[in-house]
Design an enzyme around this catalytic site. Structure first.
Site, PDB file in Angstrom:
ATOM      1  N   ASN A   1       0.836  -1.199   0.000  1.00 20.64           N
ATOM      2  CA  ASN A   1       0.000   0.000   0.000  1.00 20.64           C
ATOM      3  C   ASN A   1       0.874   1.253   0.000  1.00 20.64           C
ATOM      4  O   ASN A   1       2.054   1.206   0.335  1.00 20.64           O
ATOM      5  CB  ASN A   1      -0.886  -0.011   1.254  1.00 20.64           C
ATOM      6  CG  ASN A   1      -1.917   1.114   1.239  1.00 20.64           C
ATOM      7  OD1 ASN A   1      -2.367   1.545   0.172  1.00 20.64           O
ATOM      8  ND2 ASN A   1      -2.303   1.590   2.405  1.00 20.64           N
TER       9      ASN A   1
ATOM     10  N   GLU B   1      -4.141  -4.022  11.060  1.00 27.47           N
ATOM     11  CA  GLU B   1      -4.147  -2.703  11.675  1.00 27.47           C
ATOM     12  C   GLU B   1      -3.901  -1.642  10.611  1.00 27.47           C
ATOM     13  O   GLU B   1      -2.901  -1.687   9.893  1.00 27.47           O
ATOM     14  CB  GLU B   1      -3.078  -2.618  12.764  1.00 27.47           C
ATOM     15  CG  GLU B   1      -3.145  -1.340  13.575  1.00 27.47           C
ATOM     16  CD  GLU B   1      -2.156  -1.324  14.731  1.00 27.47           C
ATOM     17  OE1 GLU B   1      -2.044  -0.284  15.404  1.00 27.47           O
ATOM     18  OE2 GLU B   1      -1.488  -2.360  14.942  1.00 27.47           O
ATOM     19  N   LEU B   2      -4.791  -0.705  10.496  1.00 22.63           N
ATOM     20  CA  LEU B   2      -4.786   0.274   9.409  1.00 22.63           C
ATOM     21  C   LEU B   2      -3.476   1.062   9.351  1.00 22.63           C
ATOM     22  O   LEU B   2      -3.055   1.667  10.350  1.00 22.63           O
ATOM     23  CB  LEU B   2      -5.962   1.235   9.574  1.00 22.63           C
ATOM     24  CG  LEU B   2      -6.120   2.316   8.502  1.00 22.63           C
ATOM     25  CD1 LEU B   2      -6.378   1.685   7.135  1.00 22.63           C
ATOM     26  CD2 LEU B   2      -7.240   3.287   8.866  1.00 22.63           C
ATOM     27  N   ASP B   3      -2.838   1.046   8.162  1.00 21.90           N
ATOM     28  CA  ASP B   3      -1.634   1.837   7.880  1.00 21.90           C
ATOM     29  C   ASP B   3      -0.516   1.605   8.897  1.00 21.90           C
ATOM     30  O   ASP B   3       0.261   2.517   9.201  1.00 21.90           O
ATOM     31  CB  ASP B   3      -1.975   3.333   7.826  1.00 21.90           C
ATOM     32  CG  ASP B   3      -2.806   3.688   6.608  1.00 21.90           C
ATOM     33  OD1 ASP B   3      -2.847   2.887   5.661  1.00 21.90           O
ATOM     34  OD2 ASP B   3      -3.439   4.774   6.617  1.00 21.90           O
ATOM     35  N   SER B   4      -0.421   0.394   9.405  1.00 20.89           N
ATOM     36  CA  SER B   4       0.591   0.104  10.427  1.00 20.89           C
ATOM     37  C   SER B   4       1.464  -1.087  10.070  1.00 20.89           C
ATOM     38  O   SER B   4       2.175  -1.605  10.931  1.00 20.89           O
ATOM     39  CB  SER B   4      -0.092  -0.134  11.785  1.00 20.89           C
ATOM     40  OG  SER B   4      -0.798   1.009  12.211  1.00 20.89           O
TER      41      SER B   4
END
Length: 323
Positions: free
Chosen positions: A229, A265-268
């Site tokens: 991403n 876990e979002l954007d982690s």
């Protein structure tokens, strides 16, 4: 504290490594020949012990290969070894299947966690699907990078939750190059993940080119392969709609972009690459947005190249080694 070991020129000669030109290299013992040499990459991840580098170089040299460069990383007090080697070889003397068998023996010898050999000229390109939403900048950059041969992948399809009309430039490009486009309308209650999984069944990894939908943990577990991403890195963080406008109005001085693996876990997820650029009072909103989008394009493209070149290895729970 960690440290990196890079094989030096004098030590590499002792191990049979050489920093010779790919074009001028000739196999030892046959100075008059001009064999057709092929480029290969090997990555190795195993518990650390004495003699790993020597065994790796010995195996390649025993098949008439020549190491052009090698990177080694051993974290202090971690008892783990990482390496990435680039080499040339004659595929007649060292057939591709034999290469895998040879590295498998080394893998078993050292109880390797990961051992991967790749020969770009002989192995199939990585198959990827690209997911995108409304913003085109990252998607367009990937498509042109693919067309120009800068990205060593085959794009199987583009999937989007945004409808693009028949006169859209992206649609014209996809039609000319025979790349299917799948529009899947999403809602809060239906992210169309089952259909996406069917479309990406035969891919090697996925790329989110500013895809503004959160993939569920169930999707990631079912797909079972890497998802890369890209997102902006505006400092301090700005959430909600139009973050660039928020950051511009706040007068930030530093913007960036981060490419990373997708986790629940979002954007982690583990970070592959980050890029930054300064902005100032001289920027208007248009130049501010342009700089941010350029960073996102460059950062994503670099992450994909590095991934395809086997430069990115998992390290600990949520970090990466990038050679």
């Amino acid at each position: 504290m960690t440290f990196t070991r890079r094989v030096s020129s004098c030590f590499s000669q002792f191990l049979g490594f050489a920093n010779r030109s790919f074009n001028s290299y000739k196999l030892p013992g046959d100075p008059s020949s001009s064999p057709s040499l092929t480029y290969g990459i090997h990555i190795f991840h195993c518990p650390d012990e004495v003699g790993i580098v020597a065994k790796l170089s010995e195996r390649i040299a025993s098949r008439g290969g020549n190491i052009l460069g090698a990177d080694v990383f051993v974290p202090q007090n971690k008892n783990v070894f990482y390496s990435r080697s680039e080499f040339v070889f004659d595929p007649v003397r060292w057939p591709r299947k034999q290469m895998d068998e040879d590295f498998l023996k080394l893998s078993n010898m050292f109880s390797a966690i990961r051992s991967v050999a790749r020969v770009p000229a002989l192995d199939p390109k990585f198959k990827i699907a690209v997911l995108a939403s409304k913003q085109d900048h990252c998607l367009v950059d990937l498509l042109y990078g693919w067309q120009e041969g800068r990205l060593p992948v085959d794009i199987t399809c583009v999937i989007s939750n945004h409808h693009r009309g028949p006169n859209n430039n992206v649609m014209h490009f996809l039609e000319r190059n025979g790349i299917p486009y799948h529009y899947l309308h999403t809602t809060e209650g239906n992210k169309r993940e089952r259909e996406i999984l069917e479309l990406v069944l035969n891919t090697d990894f996925l790329v989110l080119a500013r895809y503004m939908q959160v993939l569920s943990g169930q999707f990631l577990r079912t797909y079972g392969k890497d998802v890369i991403n890209i997102h902006h890195g505006l400092l301090p963080s700005f959430k909600g709609g139009n973050p660039c406008k928020q950051a511009f109005d706040a007068g930030v001085k530093l913007i960036g972009a981060t490419s990373h693996f997708v986790t629940e876990e979002l954007d982690s997820g583990p970070i592959i690459e980050q890029m930054v650029e300064r902005v100032s009072h001289r920027d208007n909103l248009q130049s501010f947005v342009q700089k941010s989008e350029n960073l996102e394009k460059q950062c994503l493209a670099k992450a994909l190249r590095w991934y395809c070149e086997l430069r990115v290895l998992p390290y600990e729970e949520n970090r990466t080694v990038v050679f």
